[in-house]
Design a protein around this motif. Structure first.
Motif, PDB file in Angstrom:
ATOM      1  N   ASN A  48       0.828  -1.205   0.000  1.00 20.21           N
ATOM      2  CA  ASN A  48       0.000   0.000   0.000  1.00 20.21           C
ATOM      3  C   ASN A  48       0.861   1.252   0.000  1.00 20.21           C
ATOM      4  OD1 ASN A  48      -2.576  -1.369   0.206  1.00 20.21           O
ATOM      5  ND2 ASN A  48      -1.956  -1.908   2.279  1.00 20.21           N
ATOM      6  N   TYR A  49       1.975   1.180   0.729  1.00 18.50           N
ATOM      7  CA  TYR A  49       2.883   2.328   0.795  1.00 18.50           C
ATOM      8  C   TYR A  49       3.576   2.528  -0.543  1.00 18.50           C
ATOM      9  CZ  TYR A  49       2.328   2.643   5.799  1.00 18.50           C
ATOM     10  OH  TYR A  49       1.800   2.817   7.037  1.00 18.50           O
ATOM     11  N   LEU A  50       3.992   1.416  -1.157  1.00 19.58           N
ATOM     12  CA  LEU A  50       4.676   1.490  -2.445  1.00 19.58           C
ATOM     13  C   LEU A  50       3.774   2.171  -3.472  1.00 19.58           C
ATOM     14  CD1 LEU A  50       7.348   0.489  -3.672  1.00 19.58           C
ATOM     15  CD2 LEU A  50       6.101  -1.482  -4.519  1.00 19.58           C
ATOM     16  N   LEU A  51       2.539   1.718  -3.542  1.00 21.21           N
ATOM     17  CA  LEU A  51       1.599   2.287  -4.510  1.00 21.21           C
ATOM     18  C   LEU A  51       1.293   3.741  -4.170  1.00 21.21           C
ATOM     19  CD1 LEU A  51      -0.085   1.580  -6.981  1.00 21.21           C
ATOM     20  CD2 LEU A  51      -1.972   1.032  -5.467  1.00 21.21           C
ATOM     21  N   ALA A  52       1.147   4.031  -2.870  1.00 21.40           N
ATOM     22  CA  ALA A  52       0.818   5.392  -2.445  1.00 21.40           C
ATOM     23  C   ALA A  52       1.944   6.356  -2.788  1.00 21.40           C
ATOM     24  CB  ALA A  52       0.532   5.435  -0.949  1.00 21.40           C
ATOM     25  N   ALA A  53       3.180   5.862  -2.829  1.00 20.45           N
ATOM     26  CA  ALA A  53       4.313   6.736  -3.146  1.00 20.45           C
ATOM     27  C   ALA A  53       4.426   6.963  -4.645  1.00 20.45           C
ATOM     28  CB  ALA A  53       5.604   6.123  -2.606  1.00 20.45           C
ATOM     29  N   ILE A  54       3.979   6.007  -5.437  1.00 19.56           N
ATOM     30  CA  ILE A  54       4.170   6.093  -6.889  1.00 19.56           C
ATOM     31  C   ILE A  54       2.995   6.787  -7.582  1.00 19.56           C
ATOM     32  CG2 ILE A  54       4.297   4.700  -8.983  1.00 19.56           C
ATOM     33  CD1 ILE A  54       5.917   2.664  -7.387  1.00 19.56           C
ATOM     34  N   LEU A  55       1.793   6.359  -7.237  1.00 20.61           N
ATOM     35  CA  LEU A  55       0.606   6.785  -7.979  1.00 20.61           C
ATOM     36  C   LEU A  55       0.448   8.311  -8.091  1.00 20.61           C
ATOM     37  CD1 LEU A  55      -1.605   5.403  -9.519  1.00 20.61           C
ATOM     38  CD2 LEU A  55      -2.991   5.359  -7.454  1.00 20.61           C
ATOM     39  N   PRO A  56       0.623   9.075  -6.995  1.00 20.50           N
ATOM     40  CA  PRO A  56       0.432  10.522  -7.128  1.00 20.50           C
ATOM     41  C   PRO A  56       1.349  11.146  -8.180  1.00 20.50           C
ATOM     42  CG  PRO A  56       0.556   9.912  -4.828  1.00 20.50           C
ATOM     43  CD  PRO A  56       0.922   8.689  -5.614  1.00 20.50           C
ATOM     44  N   TYR A  57       2.568  10.626  -8.284  1.00 17.47           N
ATOM     45  CA  TYR A  57       3.514  11.239  -9.216  1.00 17.47           C
ATOM     46  C   TYR A  57       3.210  10.853 -10.659  1.00 17.47           C
ATOM     47  CZ  TYR A  57       5.725  12.626  -4.988  1.00 17.47           C
ATOM     48  OH  TYR A  57       5.931  13.185  -3.765  1.00 17.47           O
ATOM     49  N   VAL A  58       2.680   9.670 -10.864  1.00 20.44           N
ATOM     50  CA  VAL A  58       2.228   9.295 -12.209  1.00 20.44           C
ATOM     51  C   VAL A  58       1.085  10.225 -12.616  1.00 20.44           C
ATOM     52  CG1 VAL A  58       1.203   7.453 -13.583  1.00 20.44           C
ATOM     53  CG2 VAL A  58       2.938   6.900 -11.885  1.00 20.44           C
ATOM     54  N   GLU A  59       0.177  10.495 -11.671  1.00 16.42           N
ATOM     55  CA  GLU A  59      -0.952  11.382 -11.971  1.00 16.42           C
ATOM     56  C   GLU A  59      -0.468  12.800 -12.265  1.00 16.42           C
ATOM     57  OE1 GLU A  59      -3.754  11.135  -8.766  1.00 16.42           O
ATOM     58  OE2 GLU A  59      -4.409   9.110  -9.305  1.00 16.42           O
ATOM     59  N   VAL A  60       0.499  13.275 -11.464  1.00 23.30           N
ATOM     60  CA  VAL A  60       1.028  14.627 -11.661  1.00 23.30           C
ATOM     61  C   VAL A  60       1.712  14.727 -13.022  1.00 23.30           C
ATOM     62  CG1 VAL A  60       2.839  16.216 -10.878  1.00 23.30           C
ATOM     63  CG2 VAL A  60       1.261  15.231  -9.224  1.00 23.30           C
ATOM     64  N   LEU A  61       2.530  13.729 -13.345  1.00 20.80           N
ATOM     65  CA  LEU A  61       3.256  13.754 -14.624  1.00 20.80           C
ATOM     66  C   LEU A  61       2.300  13.773 -15.811  1.00 20.80           C
ATOM     67  CD1 LEU A  61       6.319  11.323 -14.558  1.00 20.80           C
ATOM     68  CD2 LEU A  61       6.300  13.785 -14.987  1.00 20.80           C
ATOM     69  N   ALA A  62       1.379  12.820 -15.827  1.00 22.07           N
ATOM     70  CA  ALA A  62       0.459  12.711 -16.956  1.00 22.07           C
ATOM     71  C   ALA A  62      -0.451  13.937 -17.030  1.00 22.07           C
ATOM     72  CB  ALA A  62      -0.365  11.431 -16.839  1.00 22.07           C
ATOM     73  N   GLY A  63      -0.898  14.426 -15.881  1.00 23.76           N
ATOM     74  CA  GLY A  63      -1.731  15.630 -15.850  1.00 23.76           C
ATOM     75  C   GLY A  63      -0.981  16.831 -16.388  1.00 23.76           C
TER      76      GLY A  63
END
Lengths: 139, 165
Positions: A48-63
């Protein structure tokens, strides 16, 4: 042709802004976001921590790429795929009768899974429109 | 004319690269809590206890905690007394993990075994709420939940906080 261009840029900017906003909110409190993911009870504890650390930055990058009109199809594709994944997870939460916070934007986001599912359907439509209109309006 | 499949392949490859970049950024900025999470649970006693509590006391999220408390559940603070005094969930009683051996009999006198308990500590870095839940179960409490986000998540959500002795 002009109305299509307006629609395209509207979809692109809205979708990009939405994920940039969601990503920044979650990147600000990764631990709380990890808790939101954990409440879905799908991943093993530490993942859960691994995903929580990665997902926001993927969203920021793509956005950010969508907002700046770069790699639009790839970003829309990625965010669309993510949204599909979110919908699947939300459906599993509803199916299992979990009463949880969705964790879609702010950690204290009180949206129920069902409302989030409806919202995600709209976001998916935005991603599809952005993807398809990109091919028709750009060289 | 290019094949439509080739365009989709290119787009998918670019999407994977964007996702990988996001992963690299996220991992480099937040490697500490991730490593902490993967190295937990550390204490030997927890290893043997953890599976039981994972099955019987699944962690509950903020919304569920609010519902449980509104329905009469008791919040049990596993943190040290100083932190309990500084701020806690409304109505929470203090049962610090390190004092549990001495404080549990008194706790049991006051709180019936039928009462739903929600343990919490200092949020996601902190295993004490899980350990306390195990001990409370062993002491006969039938419905013990763990509020994994703990006091930090409660406070940061802007919910009412109680302080003082």
């Amino acid at each position: 042709m002009r109305s299509k261009r307006i629609l395209y840029h509207g979809c692109r900017l809205f979708l990009g802004g939405l994920f940039l906003y969601a990503g920044i909110l979650k990147a600000n409190d990764v631990a709380a976001f990890a808790g939101n993911i954990a409440s879905y009870r799908i991943l093993p504890y530490a993942w859960n921590y691994l995903l929580a650390a990665i997902l926001p930055y993927v969203e920021v990058l793509a956005g950010g790429l969508l907002l700046t009109n770069n790699r639009v199809r790839a970003s829309a594709f990625l965010l669309g795929a993510l949204t599909l994944l979110f919908m699947a997870v939300l459906m599993s939460a509803i199916y299992r009768g979990l009463e949880i916070d969705c964790g879609c934007f702010h950690p204290a986001d009180r949206t129920t899974p069902l409302a989030a599912l409806g919202r995600d359907a709209g976001i998916l439509l935005l991603a599809i429109l952005t993807y398809r209109l990109r091919g028709k309006t750009s060289p | 004319m290019r094949r439509p499949g080739a365009e989709l392949q290119r787009v998918a490859l670019e999407a994977i690269i964007i996702a990988a970049l996001g992963a690299v950024i996220g991992l480099s900025l937040h490697h500490r809590p991730i490593l902490d999470a993967f190295s937990r649970p550390a204490p030997a006693t927890r290893d043997s206890l953890a599976p039981a509590v994972a099955v019987e006391s699944p962690p509950v999220g903020l919304a569920e905690v609010q519902r449980l408390l509104a329905a009469g559940a008791l919040a049990v603070d596993a943190r040290i007394p100083e932190m309990h005094r500084e701020g806690r969930l409304p109505g929470a009683v203090s049962l610090p993990l390190e004092e549990v051996d001495t404080a549990l009999p008194e706790f049991q006198r006051k709180i019936p075994a039928e009462r739903t308990l929600v343990t919490f500590c200092s949020g996601y870095g902190c295993p004490d709420s899980f350990d306390l839940a195990v001990l409370l179960r062993q002491a006969g409490y039938r419905d013990v939940r763990v509020f994994e986000g703990g006091f930090p998540q409660w406070r940061d959500a802007g919910l009412p906080v109680e302080s003082g002795p």
